[in-house]
Design a protein around this motif. Structure first.
Motif, PDB file in Angstrom:
ATOM      1  N   ASP A 283       0.731  -1.097   0.198  1.00 54.36           N
ATOM      2  CA  ASP A 283       0.000   0.043   0.063  1.00 54.36           C
ATOM      3  C   ASP A 283       0.956   1.292   0.215  1.00 54.36           C
ATOM      4  OD1 ASP A 283      -2.059   1.596   0.047  1.00 54.36           O
ATOM      5  OD2 ASP A 283      -2.850   0.608   2.033  1.00 54.36           O
ATOM      6  N   GLU A 284       0.218   2.561   0.120  1.00 52.32           N
ATOM      7  CA  GLU A 284       1.117   3.675  -0.072  1.00 52.32           C
ATOM      8  C   GLU A 284       1.818   3.929   1.209  1.00 52.32           C
ATOM      9  OE1 GLU A 284      -0.698   7.080  -1.888  1.00 52.32           O
ATOM     10  OE2 GLU A 284      -0.478   6.260  -3.605  1.00 52.32           O
ATOM     11  N   ARG A 318       4.373   3.384  -3.259  1.00 50.02           N
ATOM     12  CA  ARG A 318       4.389   2.008  -3.162  1.00 50.02           C
ATOM     13  C   ARG A 318       5.781   1.327  -3.278  1.00 50.02           C
ATOM     14  NH1 ARG A 318      -1.162  -0.204  -3.605  1.00 50.02           N
ATOM     15  NH2 ARG A 318      -2.539   1.140  -4.242  1.00 50.02           N
TER      16      ARG A 318
END
Length: 449
Positions: A283-284, A318
């Motif tokens: 995920d970010e 990411r």
């Protein structure tokens, strides 16, 4: 372990043994920006000048070259166009020089041939940049450079000598980064310094592939999905290609299937062993942390025999992390990717609480001599395949070259033309031996830490 999709942390994945399939998206992260078109497929015509089997970078690059020379082209794909490794790789682009140390390549091929092969490798990298620029394909291509971390002090010294040889023989620029300075390149203490190839590059493979599809179709090419090829039969006029959507008559045929090469042309099947490669996407990540971990935003790898590779995703915060596929696990489960999470946390323990959103795999086409090959079979079928894990630039370049060779254009010549294409001894056994060899390499890697 009960893990919901919205809380699958890297540490959960690294420890998990029976994670539910819903815990993360089990398809390429790249498909978010470039979804596979599951519905639209061109109709199969009755005939064409050239039939190309395989809709990856090789096939589409070949198709584009042929269409610009006035040939009609049909690209045949067993699944959805772009389903295979061309949209499943890490998007790292090198010149293909990483398979052998220069000294070893000279021992195998002689200095003159080694120089020819290495210099052509740099032309592959230049060619893909030229193609993307000239065709205006938006795919985040950039010459970001590659950092390769040494897993042992002896690896650093060996790399330093190899980089010197690479400069001497092929003019490739590089520089070494000692362990005392490696935080300028990577926010990790897992390595003993490393090397940097500043001209290596990266792109978004899904968008690059979609850009090639769009260019082929706009030039009049036909791309047919769900058209598995069952046989290729010679005729007085050329070939009849029998597919799941009917028969296609053509003058010439190109096989561009790499790691997905089946038994349609047994002569080629015996020369390729498919090896699985797997990737995960996080995920970010907060920008401050990502800038600390990957300060130069390069593409990255290491010196293990069973190596891993990683990079920042283009336009998002990411990390894309890749390596070999998991063994003795359910490939349709997140648990198949736990070894990638373990490797990632070994390098970046700060990512333990970062969520992992995607996991996927694909097939690499390996040759017995670990170099790619292009040519023509005894039956007269053209082929280009066997990229051994460095296929983004090699496949694009070889697609162009095999198309030129088919046309009889002298510019289709390469340094690879006179290389014998050996079969794998006991090919069926070789395919099943891959996990055993990988396990032995992992043991040797672990012993050197």
């Amino acid at each position: 372990m009960n893990v919901r999709c919205d809380e699958l942390r890297a540490t959960d994945l690294a420890r998990g043994h029976s994670l539910p399939s819903e815990a993360m998206t089990l398809q390429p992260y790249w498909w978010m920006a470039a979804p596979r078109d599951t519905e639209i497929s061109d109709a199969l015509p009755a005939q064409t000048d050239v039939a190309i089997v395989g809709s990856g970078f090789t096939g589409l690059s070949a198709a584009l070259t042929l269409l610009k020379r006035g040939r009609s082209v049909v690209v045949l794909e067993r699944d959805v166009p772009g389903f295979g490794a061309s949209t499943r790789n890490g998007g790292q682009i090198g010149s293909g020089n990483q398979k052998f140390r220069v000294k070893k390549l000279i021992e195998l091929r002689g200095r003159r041939k080694a120089e020819e092969l290495l210099r052509e490798g740099t032309r592959m990298l230049d060619y893909i940049e030229h193609l993307i620029s000239s065709e205006n394909i938006e795919c985040y291509f950039q010459r970001c450079g590659r950092f390769r971390g040494a897993m042992h002090p002896s690896h650093f010294e060996a790399m330093a000598r190899d980089m010197e040889d690479l400069k001497s023989v092929a003019g490739v620029e590089s520089f070494m980064v000692p362990k005392s300075e490696q935080h300028s390149e990577i926010g990790s203490d897992a390595f003993f310094g490393g090397s940097v190839l500043p001209n290596d590059a990266s792109l978004h493979p899904g968008l690059y592939h979609q850009g090639l599809i769009d260019k082929v179709r706009s030039a009049g090419g036909v791309i047919v999905g769900h058209a598995e090829v069952f046989s290729i039969d010679e005729t007085p006029e050329g070939f009849t290609v029998k597919t799941a959507k009917g028969d296609l008559r053509c003058r010439e045929t190109i096989i561009a299937t790499n790691g997905y090469t089946g038994g349609v042309v047994p002569e080629l099947q015996r020369r390729i062993v498919p090896i699985g490669s797997a990737l995960i996407a996080t995920d970010e990540i907060p920008e401050t942390l990502l800038a600390k971990l990957l300060p130069k935003n390069r593409v990255y790898g290491n010196t293990n025999r069973v190596f891993y590779y990683y990079r920042r995703a283009p336009s998002e915060r990411r990390i894309i992390w890749g390596g070999r596929v998991g063994r003795l696990v359910d490939r349709a489960s997140p648990s198949a990717f736990r070894h990638l999470a373990r490797d990632m946390l070994h390098v970046f323990p700060e990512l333990s609480d970062v969520k992992v959103t995607h996991g996927w795999d694909g097939l690499i086409g390996y040759t017995f001599d670990e170099v790619p090959h292009l040519g023509r079979t005894r039956q007269g079928i053209h082929y280009a395949l066997g990229y051994c894990g460095t296929g983004v630039s090699r496949a694009t370049y070889f697609g162009n070259k095999i198309a030129l060779r088919l046309l009889g254009d002298p510019d289709g010549r390469t340094a690879f033309d006179d290389l014998t294409f050996p079969s794998f001894p006991l090919h069926p056994i070789a395919k099943h031996a891959v996990p055993v060899v990988e396990t032995w390499y992992r043991v040797r890697d672990a012993m050197q830490k």
